[in-house]
Design a protein around this motif. Structure first.
Motif, short mmCIF file in Angstrom:
data_model
loop_
_atom_site.label_atom_id
_atom_site.label_comp_id
_atom_site.label_asym_id
_atom_site.label_seq_id
_atom_site.Cartn_x
_atom_site.Cartn_y
_atom_site.Cartn_z
N HIS A 1 3.50 27.09 -13.65
CA HIS A 1 4.83 27.69 -13.53
C HIS A 1 5.84 26.55 -13.42
O HIS A 1 5.46 25.40 -13.25
N GLU A 2 7.11 26.86 -13.51
CA GLU A 2 8.14 25.82 -13.51
C GLU A 2 8.29 25.23 -12.10
O GLU A 2 8.86 25.85 -11.22
N ASP A 3 7.77 24.05 -11.95
CA ASP A 3 7.87 23.33 -10.68
C ASP A 3 7.10 22.03 -10.80
O ASP A 3 6.52 21.73 -11.84
N THR A 4 7.12 21.25 -9.72
CA THR A 4 6.38 19.99 -9.72
C THR A 4 4.88 20.25 -9.61
O THR A 4 4.44 21.41 -9.53
N GLY A 5 4.08 19.19 -9.58
CA GLY A 5 2.63 19.32 -9.62
C GLY A 5 1.99 20.03 -8.45
O GLY A 5 0.84 20.44 -8.54
N SER A 6 2.69 20.17 -7.34
CA SER A 6 2.16 20.89 -6.19
C SER A 6 3.30 21.26 -5.26
O SER A 6 4.41 20.73 -5.37
N SER A 7 3.00 22.19 -4.35
CA SER A 7 3.98 22.52 -3.33
C SER A 7 4.22 21.31 -2.43
O SER A 7 5.34 20.98 -2.08
N ILE B 1 0.84 -1.20 0.00
CA ILE B 1 0.00 0.00 0.00
C ILE B 1 0.88 1.25 0.00
O ILE B 1 0.58 2.25 -0.67
N GLN B 2 1.99 1.19 0.73
CA GLN B 2 2.92 2.32 0.75
C GLN B 2 3.49 2.57 -0.65
O GLN B 2 3.60 3.71 -1.09
N LYS B 3 3.84 1.50 -1.36
CA LYS B 3 4.33 1.64 -2.73
C LYS B 3 3.29 2.30 -3.62
O LYS B 3 3.60 3.18 -4.43
N ILE B 4 2.05 1.87 -3.46
CA ILE B 4 0.97 2.40 -4.30
C ILE B 4 0.82 3.90 -4.11
O ILE B 4 0.76 4.66 -5.09
N ILE B 5 0.75 4.37 -2.87
CA ILE B 5 0.51 5.80 -2.68
C ILE B 5 1.71 6.64 -3.12
O ILE B 5 1.54 7.73 -3.68
N GLN B 6 2.93 6.13 -2.94
CA GLN B 6 4.09 6.89 -3.39
C GLN B 6 4.14 6.96 -4.91
O GLN B 6 4.50 8.00 -5.48
N GLU B 7 3.80 5.87 -5.57
CA GLU B 7 3.78 5.89 -7.03
C GLU B 7 2.71 6.84 -7.56
O GLU B 7 2.94 7.59 -8.51
N ARG B 8 1.53 6.83 -6.93
CA ARG B 8 0.45 7.71 -7.38
C ARG B 8 0.75 9.18 -7.11
O ARG B 8 0.42 10.05 -7.90
N ILE B 9 1.37 9.46 -5.98
CA ILE B 9 1.78 10.85 -5.70
C ILE B 9 2.79 11.31 -6.73
O ILE B 9 2.70 12.42 -7.26
N ALA B 10 3.77 10.46 -7.04
CA ALA B 10 4.80 10.81 -8.02
C ALA B 10 4.19 11.06 -9.39
O ALA B 10 4.60 11.98 -10.12
N GLU B 11 3.19 10.24 -9.76
CA GLU B 11 2.52 10.44 -11.04
C GLU B 11 1.84 11.80 -11.09
O GLU B 11 1.93 12.51 -12.08
N PHE B 12 1.14 12.15 -10.02
CA PHE B 12 0.47 13.45 -9.98
C PHE B 12 1.47 14.59 -10.11
O PHE B 12 1.24 15.56 -10.85
N GLN B 13 2.58 14.49 -9.39
CA GLN B 13 3.58 15.55 -9.43
C GLN B 13 4.15 15.73 -10.84
O GLN B 13 4.45 16.85 -11.26
N GLU B 14 4.29 14.63 -11.58
CA GLU B 14 4.82 14.71 -12.94
C GLU B 14 3.77 15.17 -13.94
O GLU B 14 4.06 15.92 -14.87
N GLU B 15 2.55 14.72 -13.77
CA GLU B 15 1.48 15.09 -14.71
C GLU B 15 1.25 16.59 -14.75
O GLU B 15 0.93 17.16 -15.79
N HIS B 16 1.39 17.24 -13.62
CA HIS B 16 1.13 18.68 -13.54
C HIS B 16 2.42 19.50 -13.43
O HIS B 16 2.35 20.69 -13.09
N ARG B 17 3.55 18.88 -13.71
CA ARG B 17 4.82 19.61 -13.67
C ARG B 17 4.82 20.74 -14.70
O ARG B 17 4.43 20.55 -15.85
N ASP B 18 5.27 21.91 -14.28
CA ASP B 18 5.42 23.09 -15.14
C ASP B 18 4.12 23.50 -15.83
O ASP B 18 4.14 24.19 -16.84
N GLU B 19 2.97 23.11 -15.26
CA GLU B 19 1.69 23.43 -15.91
C GLU B 19 1.37 24.91 -15.81
O GLU B 19 0.99 25.55 -16.78
#
Length: 749
Positions: free
Chosen positions: A283-289, A263-281
């Protein structure tokens, strides 16, 4: 010749001691005996009285050594026994420079020579490729009398095995092949290793030299994980035999967690996906603060997974290269680097505070139910003028009449503000305390933030703060605080202390301590809990949480969108907290996205519900939670109104802890619709801009166009959701009136 007769001579008498001589002998004998008895007495005294003291003096004058034997720090295992942290054997290469430099007499040259230097240096160069002759000779020269010079640190056994074999090699007669390789020994210690790198980094923490935990469980349970060093004592006795005494070390204890590796792997992978999907959308940065996720069992307070978006490699925790360029890192001062590291090491889920927004509306509704201060319906005209502030609902034109259920489904600010005023400030803040807002959860992790100064009380509140507190603004919480309180709303009303450690076992696997579920208090009645579950079921099935719905599963939950800090800055925290299945919740997922890197018009709870849906989709099958609803199409749309779902039917109980509309009320009937004052679901309430629902929203109960929820929206122009009835958008006119100001409380030291 006549034989001459010899005259018999006189016999000599034996010499006799004179009286004087006898006296002298007696005195001498007495003296000797006295000295003998005195010696015996002295020896007896020394043995009985001073024996230990003299023994220490004797031992201190002989060849003596004492060596520490390190303990092994306890392991950390997940709930299924997978090793998340362990201590492995490593060795330091130690040179006894004095012994290597020792001179011996050579019979051939008749000179003193250093016969150990050359073969020992040669052996070191052969077995340790990174060791140079220059550094060894420098050590033997500059530290010639040293008995302890560390040549290399923390080598694994495979790296020292060749030298040990060379040193101990013998010929056929049993004699050493390399007798002159002397003065090199290996000091054993343990090194902490984390097999899964950054997995659960915020939960586990790491260790520094000396087995000191930094952050996470390594810090909180440092004394439990650590053991006691052993010691080896040795000395040369009078026969030049080496005698030694060993006191074995006591190894540390092992932690078995509630956390599940998968379950820990799942949430870390999903968080990382979100951060990449919205990267630089935007302004230049990851998907969220920051994006944080907590997964827990609402029935016992066990944390199944916890993470945020700033993870780090536990085996190299001081590496900043994942978030900063080499040029940026080189430009940081030492203090700046430490500040950056602390920012990465902090656990957002327990250390940071924020305004929770509409995820607290179920608490306001529950307070109204518990106190009996309820109505059949509340009128929403889109705005309330309170304390000189125009506080808007999420729908500027207003929702019209809203039942208690609809107030949650549509996240209506007007309705919950009215509830708070009718409940009264004394009861409202009494229940805020019951729900543990402003109090620490005492989770077994270090650094939990204090929120006692970031929450209003009866003494310092006013009409404005009471109104805004009702829908989750102008007071702060932590993620673990809200998740734990929310669990009590859906598990029958029991507040369990959140925890990460299930049990502690010793070096032999024996259980030393077990951590069973701990009920700290009851927050609401079981009847209120069932009613709230029913409302939250409809919120996910038909209201603002629709985009979190996973086909085939009964789910409940609540969205949230809150402004943070200065309202003019237009910064938002969007969130979703949900659970499944509804009748007997087995898992709760809480998602918080802080300052999403998206355009202003996209700042809605849909960001959080979509992330939550991905997590639910992965973990529900893994946890063997079976589907309890039918699905009507392959796209995954759940079939609405699953008849017979206990506690989740449309119109499930409302007032004063539940009325006649108990679980199992047939679909389409609303027990709150008495007297005909409240329009039936599916009709457009009065004041929403027409008799019929807006185009594209036909048949959605209580969700006219523009339905959203909290703070945000361009001034004077309400944000229109892309999916009416499914997303929560920021409302306007929320004053900034924190009790002490600021967004964050200091972490508990």
């Amino acid at each position: 010749m006549a034989e001459r007769k010899r005259r018999p001579g006189k016999k000599k008498e034996p010499a006799k001691f004179s009286r004087r001589m006898k006296k002298k002998l007696l005195v001498m004998f007495s003296g000797v005996m006295a000295m003998l008895f005195a010696l015996i007495g002295r020896l007896t005294y020394i043995e009985q009285v001073k024996g230990e003291e003299y023994e220490k003096q004797v031992l201190s004058q002989q060849g003596y050594e004492s060596q520490s034997i390190p303990f092994q720090r306890g392991e950390i295992l997940d709930s299924k026994g997978t090793v998340l942290a362990s201590s492995v054997d490593v060795y330091n290469v130690i040179l006894d420079c004095k012994l290597i430099n020792e001179e011996t007499y050579d019979l051939e040259t008749r000179k003193k020579v250093k016969k150990y230097v050359e073969p020992t240096v040669e052996a070191l160069l052969q077995c340790f490729p990174d060791v140079t002759e220059e550094e060894v000779m420098a050590a033997l020269t500059e530290k010639a009398d040293s008995r302890y010079f560390v040549l290399r640190k923390k080598l694994h056994y495979e790296e020292i095995r060749e030298f040990q074999e060379l040193e101990s090699k013998v010929d056929k007669k049993g004699k050493k092949v390399n007798p002159n390789v002397q003065g090199v020994w290996f000091e054993k210690e343990y090194q902490r290793e984390y097999p899964y790198g950054n997995l659960a980094s915020k939960v586990l923490g790491f260790t520094t030299s000396g087995n000191e935990g930094i952050g996470g469980l390594e810090d909180y349970y440092n004394g439990t994980l650590n053991g006691i060093n052993g010691r080896q004592y040795g000395f040369l006795n009078s026969d030049n035999n080496f005698e030694k005494t060993i006191k074995d070390p006591v190894n540390g204890k092992t932690l078995i967690l509630t956390l599940d590796l998968n379950i820990q792997k799942i949430i870390q992978e999903r968080i990382a996906e979100f951060q990449e999907e919205h990267r630089d959308e935007e302004h230049e940065d990851t998907g969220s603060s920051q994006t944080g996720v907590i997964v827990m069992n609402p029935q016992n307070g066990e944390i199944l997974a916890m993470s945020d978006s700033l993870v780090y490699d536990l085996n190299n925790p001081r590496d900043l290269s994942l978030y900063y360029t080499e040029e940026e890192i080189n430009g940081f001062s030492e203090k700046q680097q430490l500040d950056k590291l602390n920012e990465i090491w902090q656990n957002y889920c327990i250390t940071y505070t924020y305004e929770p927004g509409s995820t607290t509306k179920p608490f306001t509704v529950a307070t109204a139910l518990e106190t009996g201060k309820t109505r059949e319906w509340y009128d929403c005209d889109g705005m309330e003028k309170i304390g000189g502030h125009e506080i808007h609902c999420v729908l500027r034109s207003g929702h019209g009449p809203q039942t208690m259920e609809q107030s949650l489904m549509n996240s209506c600010n007007d309705a919950v503000m009215a509830m708070a005023f009718e409940v009264g400030k004394e009861a409202f803040y009494k229940y805020q305390n019951i729900f543990n807002f402003g109090l620490r959860t005492n989770i077994d992790l270090p650094g939990e933030a204090r929120t006692d100064t970031l929450i209003y009380t009866v003494d310092n509140t006013n009409d404005t703060s009471l109104a805004t507190n009702a829908f989750g603004q102008n007071f702060n919480v932590t993620m673990v605080q809200l998740a734990s309180s929310f669990s009590s709303l859906i598990n029958g009303g029991y507040y369990y202390q959140p925890h990460l450690v299930k049990k502690i076992v010793d070096d032999n696997g024996n259980t030393v301590q077990s951590f069973e579920k701990t009920v700290l208090k009851q927050t609401v009645s079981g009847q209120t809990s069932d009613t709230i579950k029913g409302y939250l079921y409809k919120t996910v099935s038909e209201g603002t949480g629709k985009s979190a719905k996973v086909a085939g599963y009964s789910m409940g939950g609540k969205t949230g969108t809150a402004q943070k800090g200065n309202r003019d800055d237009k910064k938002y925290v969007v969130s979703f907290i949900g659970f499944a299945p509804v009748e007997n919740p087995e898992v709760l997922v809480y998602v918080v996205i802080d300052e999403a890197n998206v355009a202003l018009e996209k700042q809605s709870s849909a960001l959080a519900t979509e992330l939550a849906k991905r997590i639910f989709t992965d973990i529900l099958p893994y946890m063997n939670i079976f589907q309890d609803e039918e699905t009507e199409n392959p796209e995954g749309e759940s079939q609405e109104g699953n008849e017979g779902e206990p506690g989740t039917s449309e119109g499930t109980g409302t007032e004063e802890g539940g009325t006649e509309g108990e679980p199992g009320t047939p679909e389409g009937e609303n027990p709150e619709e008495t007297g005909g004052e409240n329009p039936p679901e599916g009709e457009n309430p009065e004041g929403t801009g027409g008799e019929n629902p807006p185009e594209g929203n036909e048949g959605e109960p209580g969700t006219p166009e523009g339905t959203g929820t909290e703070e945000g929206g361009t001034e004077g122009e309400p944000v229109q959701p892309e999916h009416p009835g499914g997303d929560e958008y920021p409302s306007e006119g929320v004053p900034e009136a924190m009790p002490e100001g600021g967004d964050e409380a200091p972490a508990e030291e």
